[in-house]
Design a protein around this motif. Sequence first.
Motif, PDB file in Angstrom:
ATOM      1  N   PRO A   5     -60.012 -35.223 -69.372  1.00 27.03           N
ATOM      2  CA  PRO A   5     -60.406 -36.240 -68.405  1.00 27.03           C
ATOM      3  C   PRO A   5     -61.907 -36.128 -68.124  1.00 27.03           C
ATOM      4  CG  PRO A   5     -58.538 -34.957 -67.610  1.00 27.03           C
ATOM      5  CD  PRO A   5     -59.042 -34.275 -68.838  1.00 27.03           C
ATOM      6  N   PRO A   6     -62.529 -37.229 -67.758  1.00 26.13           N
ATOM      7  CA  PRO A   6     -63.938 -37.123 -67.369  1.00 26.13           C
ATOM      8  C   PRO A   6     -64.079 -36.254 -66.122  1.00 26.13           C
ATOM      9  CG  PRO A   6     -63.133 -39.394 -67.100  1.00 26.13           C
ATOM     10  CD  PRO A   6     -62.019 -38.588 -67.669  1.00 26.13           C
ATOM     11  N   ASP A   7     -65.184 -35.594 -66.023  1.00 26.94           N
ATOM     12  CA  ASP A   7     -65.461 -34.729 -64.878  1.00 26.94           C
ATOM     13  C   ASP A   7     -65.627 -35.587 -63.622  1.00 26.94           C
ATOM     14  OD1 ASP A   7     -66.447 -32.987 -62.964  1.00 26.94           O
ATOM     15  OD2 ASP A   7     -68.113 -32.283 -64.204  1.00 26.94           O
ATOM     16  N   PRO A   8     -64.802 -35.357 -62.598  1.00 24.53           N
ATOM     17  CA  PRO A   8     -64.899 -36.176 -61.370  1.00 24.53           C
ATOM     18  C   PRO A   8     -66.284 -36.155 -60.738  1.00 24.53           C
ATOM     19  CG  PRO A   8     -62.894 -34.869 -61.333  1.00 24.53           C
ATOM     20  CD  PRO A   8     -63.693 -34.403 -62.526  1.00 24.53           C
ATOM     21  N   THR A   9     -67.038 -35.082 -60.931  1.00 24.66           N
ATOM     22  CA  THR A   9     -68.377 -35.025 -60.340  1.00 24.66           C
ATOM     23  C   THR A   9     -69.360 -35.938 -61.063  1.00 24.66           C
ATOM     24  OG1 THR A   9     -69.070 -33.128 -61.689  1.00 24.66           O
ATOM     25  CG2 THR A   9     -68.008 -32.642 -59.557  1.00 24.66           C
ATOM     26  N   SER A  10     -68.963 -36.413 -62.240  1.00 22.51           N
ATOM     27  CA  SER A  10     -69.854 -37.317 -62.977  1.00 22.51           C
ATOM     28  C   SER A  10     -69.268 -38.730 -63.116  1.00 22.51           C
ATOM     29  CB  SER A  10     -70.172 -36.738 -64.353  1.00 22.51           C
ATOM     30  OG  SER A  10     -68.994 -36.667 -65.142  1.00 22.51           O
ATOM     31  N   PHE A  11     -68.217 -39.043 -62.354  1.00 21.73           N
ATOM     32  CA  PHE A  11     -67.656 -40.397 -62.381  1.00 21.73           C
ATOM     33  C   PHE A  11     -68.735 -41.420 -62.045  1.00 21.73           C
ATOM     34  CE2 PHE A  11     -62.934 -39.505 -61.006  1.00 21.73           C
ATOM     35  CZ  PHE A  11     -62.652 -39.060 -62.286  1.00 21.73           C
ATOM     36  N   ASP A  12     -68.719 -42.539 -62.761  1.00 19.31           N
ATOM     37  CA  ASP A  12     -69.532 -43.662 -62.318  1.00 19.31           C
ATOM     38  C   ASP A  12     -68.731 -44.409 -61.247  1.00 19.31           C
ATOM     39  OD1 ASP A  12     -67.732 -45.481 -63.608  1.00 19.31           O
ATOM     40  OD2 ASP A  12     -68.966 -45.543 -65.412  1.00 19.31           O
ATOM     41  N   ASP A  13     -69.325 -45.453 -60.687  1.00 19.33           N
ATOM     42  CA  ASP A  13     -68.664 -46.166 -59.581  1.00 19.33           C
ATOM     43  C   ASP A  13     -67.310 -46.733 -59.985  1.00 19.33           C
ATOM     44  OD1 ASP A  13     -70.791 -45.573 -57.950  1.00 19.33           O
ATOM     45  OD2 ASP A  13     -71.731 -47.548 -58.122  1.00 19.33           O
ATOM     46  N   GLU A  14     -67.215 -47.278 -61.199  1.00 16.12           N
ATOM     47  CA  GLU A  14     -65.958 -47.881 -61.655  1.00 16.12           C
ATOM     48  C   GLU A  14     -64.892 -46.813 -61.893  1.00 16.12           C
ATOM     49  OE1 GLU A  14     -63.656 -51.347 -62.567  1.00 16.12           O
ATOM     50  OE2 GLU A  14     -65.304 -50.832 -61.255  1.00 16.12           O
ATOM     51  N   GLN A  15     -65.269 -45.697 -62.490  1.00 19.89           N
ATOM     52  CA  GLN A  15     -64.310 -44.602 -62.679  1.00 19.89           C
ATOM     53  C   GLN A  15     -63.794 -44.102 -61.329  1.00 19.89           C
ATOM     54  OE1 GLN A  15     -67.012 -42.270 -65.103  1.00 19.89           O
ATOM     55  NE2 GLN A  15     -65.519 -42.277 -66.786  1.00 19.89           N
ATOM     56  N   ARG A  16     -64.667 -43.949 -60.363  1.00 19.89           N
ATOM     57  CA  ARG A  16     -64.262 -43.472 -59.031  1.00 19.89           C
ATOM     58  C   ARG A  16     -63.319 -44.480 -58.381  1.00 19.89           C
ATOM     59  NH1 ARG A  16     -63.233 -39.310 -57.120  1.00 19.89           N
ATOM     60  NH2 ARG A  16     -65.158 -38.462 -57.892  1.00 19.89           N
ATOM     61  N   ARG A  17     -63.643 -45.778 -58.477  1.00 20.73           N
ATOM     62  CA  ARG A  17     -62.801 -46.817 -57.880  1.00 20.73           C
ATOM     63  C   ARG A  17     -61.402 -46.798 -58.478  1.00 20.73           C
ATOM     64  NH1 ARG A  17     -60.705 -51.576 -58.838  1.00 20.73           N
ATOM     65  NH2 ARG A  17     -61.627 -51.832 -60.893  1.00 20.73           N
ATOM     66  N   VAL A  18     -61.325 -46.736 -59.813  1.00 24.97           N
ATOM     67  CA  VAL A  18     -60.022 -46.759 -60.486  1.00 24.97           C
ATOM     68  C   VAL A  18     -59.269 -45.461 -60.212  1.00 24.97           C
ATOM     69  CG1 VAL A  18     -58.854 -46.896 -62.712  1.00 24.97           C
ATOM     70  CG2 VAL A  18     -60.773 -48.431 -62.209  1.00 24.97           C
ATOM     71  N   HIS A  19     -59.959 -44.343 -60.248  1.00 25.05           N
ATOM     72  CA  HIS A  19     -59.319 -43.061 -59.917  1.00 25.05           C
ATOM     73  C   HIS A  19     -58.693 -43.131 -58.528  1.00 25.05           C
ATOM     74  CE1 HIS A  19     -59.151 -39.079 -58.073  1.00 25.05           C
ATOM     75  NE2 HIS A  19     -58.841 -38.652 -59.283  1.00 25.05           N
ATOM     76  N   ASP A  20     -59.470 -43.591 -57.560  1.00 20.28           N
ATOM     77  CA  ASP A  20     -58.982 -43.648 -56.174  1.00 20.28           C
ATOM     78  C   ASP A  20     -57.838 -44.644 -56.025  1.00 20.28           C
ATOM     79  OD1 ASP A  20     -60.876 -41.732 -55.661  1.00 20.28           O
ATOM     80  OD2 ASP A  20     -62.229 -43.073 -54.565  1.00 20.28           O
ATOM     81  N   LEU A  21     -57.904 -45.750 -56.754  1.00 19.28           N
ATOM     82  CA  LEU A  21     -56.824 -46.744 -56.742  1.00 19.28           C
ATOM     83  C   LEU A  21     -55.514 -46.113 -57.229  1.00 19.28           C
ATOM     84  CD1 LEU A  21     -56.001 -49.833 -56.545  1.00 19.28           C
ATOM     85  CD2 LEU A  21     -56.510 -49.901 -58.989  1.00 19.28           C
ATOM     86  N   ILE A  22     -55.578 -45.396 -58.340  1.00 23.29           N
ATOM     87  CA  ILE A  22     -54.378 -44.763 -58.892  1.00 23.29           C
ATOM     88  C   ILE A  22     -53.876 -43.663 -57.956  1.00 23.29           C
ATOM     89  CG2 ILE A  22     -53.447 -43.393 -60.812  1.00 23.29           C
ATOM     90  CD1 ILE A  22     -55.560 -44.878 -62.609  1.00 23.29           C
ATOM     91  N   ALA A  23     -54.788 -42.817 -57.491  1.00 25.16           N
ATOM     92  CA  ALA A  23     -54.400 -41.682 -56.638  1.00 25.16           C
ATOM     93  C   ALA A  23     -53.804 -42.136 -55.310  1.00 25.16           C
ATOM     94  CB  ALA A  23     -55.607 -40.776 -56.400  1.00 25.16           C
ATOM     95  N   SER A  24     -54.206 -43.303 -54.831  1.00 24.77           N
ATOM     96  CA  SER A  24     -53.687 -43.776 -53.545  1.00 24.77           C
ATOM     97  C   SER A  24     -52.369 -44.535 -53.692  1.00 24.77           C
ATOM     98  CB  SER A  24     -54.718 -44.673 -52.859  1.00 24.77           C
ATOM     99  OG  SER A  24     -54.891 -45.877 -53.589  1.00 24.77           O
TER     100      SER A  24
END
Length: 183
Positions: A5-24
């Motif tokens: 998986p990509p490193d969460p500390t290097s997520f771009d804005d879209e990766q962070r948005r999608v990650h948070d969408l799935i996790a929530s």
Amino acid sequence: MRLGPPDPTSFDDEQRRVHDLIASGPRGRVRGPLAIWLHRPALAEAAQKLGAYCRYGSSLEPRLSELAILTMATVWQSEFEWWAHKPIALKAGLGADIVEALRSGAPPAFPDRETETVHAVTIALSTQRRLTDALYAQADAVLGPDRLVDLVGLCGYYTLISMTLNAFEVPLPEGERAELTGL
């Protein structure tokens, strides 16, 4: 694992948005193929929507959808998929004897036509890539068109899952033991 998986500390804005969408959502976290797909967040978002429908919005009862998922895991020899869904299948009411038969490659003894039909359709689509006229007629009569469409969609989604897990050699979580391949 070939690609983690990509490193969460290097997520771009879209990766962070999608990650948070799935996790929530109902999954509560991002792991396995969803984590790999975060390299391509648009794919991750689209696939997770399909997966959410297949798991949580389908007309198939959970024991039937989990039977199909475990069957797909055995066809693809996908350890992560098996590991993730075996406890869900048992909790959903799929018999431990059926789960063990699937794991060992023995013919399962199904208690009813629904489970027998779901398994037969899943195996046929996965190995023969089609349904015979007789199996289609059986599936239509036993499952009805809505559940048959949902089953075919689920099989397609878990083919994508299995391909992702196998292509990138996604490992089991630390301390877990392979049950399908014995590795």
